[in-house]
Design a protein around this motif. Sequence first.
Motif, short mmCIF file in Angstrom:
data_model
loop_
_atom_site.label_atom_id
_atom_site.label_comp_id
_atom_site.label_asym_id
_atom_site.label_seq_id
_atom_site.Cartn_x
_atom_site.Cartn_y
_atom_site.Cartn_z
N LYS A 1 11.24 4.35 4.00
CA LYS A 1 11.84 5.49 3.31
C LYS A 1 11.34 5.52 1.86
O LYS A 1 10.92 4.48 1.33
CB LYS A 1 13.36 5.34 3.30
N PRO A 2 11.40 6.66 1.20
CA PRO A 2 10.99 6.72 -0.20
C PRO A 2 11.73 5.72 -1.08
O PRO A 2 11.15 5.18 -2.02
CB PRO A 2 11.32 8.16 -0.60
N GLU A 3 12.98 5.44 -0.76
CA GLU A 3 13.75 4.49 -1.56
C GLU A 3 13.31 3.04 -1.37
O GLU A 3 13.80 2.15 -2.07
CB GLU A 3 15.25 4.62 -1.27
N ASP A 4 12.40 2.80 -0.45
CA ASP A 4 11.82 1.46 -0.29
C ASP A 4 10.67 1.24 -1.27
O ASP A 4 10.14 0.12 -1.35
CB ASP A 4 11.30 1.25 1.13
N THR A 5 10.28 2.26 -2.00
CA THR A 5 9.20 2.13 -2.97
C THR A 5 9.56 1.12 -4.06
O THR A 5 10.61 1.24 -4.70
CB THR A 5 8.89 3.49 -3.62
N VAL B 1 6.16 4.72 -0.89
CA VAL B 1 6.49 5.64 0.19
C VAL B 1 6.81 6.98 -0.47
O VAL B 1 7.91 7.17 -1.00
CB VAL B 1 7.69 5.14 1.02
N PRO B 2 5.88 7.92 -0.47
CA PRO B 2 6.10 9.19 -1.17
C PRO B 2 7.22 9.99 -0.52
O PRO B 2 7.42 9.93 0.70
CB PRO B 2 4.76 9.92 -1.02
N SER B 3 7.93 10.74 -1.34
CA SER B 3 9.00 11.60 -0.81
C SER B 3 8.45 12.96 -0.46
O SER B 3 7.31 13.30 -0.78
CB SER B 3 10.11 11.75 -1.85
N GLY C 1 0.81 -1.20 0.00
CA GLY C 1 0.00 0.00 0.00
C GLY C 1 0.85 1.25 0.00
O GLY C 1 2.06 1.19 -0.24
N LEU C 2 0.19 2.36 0.27
CA LEU C 2 0.87 3.65 0.35
C LEU C 2 1.02 4.03 1.80
O LEU C 2 0.05 3.99 2.57
CB LEU C 2 0.06 4.71 -0.41
N VAL C 3 2.23 4.39 2.19
CA VAL C 3 2.50 4.77 3.59
C VAL C 3 3.48 5.92 3.59
O VAL C 3 4.38 5.99 2.75
CB VAL C 3 3.04 3.55 4.37
#
Length: 125
Positions: A87-91, A123-125, A10-12
């Motif tokens: 973290k965003p880089e986990d997207t 994971v949005p930045s 999902g989005l977190v």
Amino acid sequence: QVQLVESGGGLVQAGGSLRLSCAASGRAFSSYAMGWFRQAPGKEREFVAAISGNGGSTYYADSVEGRFTISRDNAKNTVYLQMNSLKPEDTAVYYCGRNRSPGPGVGRPVEYDYWGQGTQVTVPS
């Protein structure tokens, strides 16, 4: 035939947590190590974490060590990935895979013979 079905993506927001699940069909689940990999757009699939068949050994990529925890419930034929401090880089799309052996291996995709369809983690930045 073995089927692996991931869920829980999902989005977190950054700093948040998610728990992914991977339910496996087939027999002798505890005879095989299981792993999680991820693939971001334009990048190769990369290793995240692995756990031995009996759950006694785990192995993590440096990028997630201390933030992610892999576990399994052999009675439920399910492996989990608890992801904290995201973290965003986990997207990426996260995939679970079944290793060909009971040991956790060294994180190479060729060690795995079955894969799930993937679940998106954003994971949005």
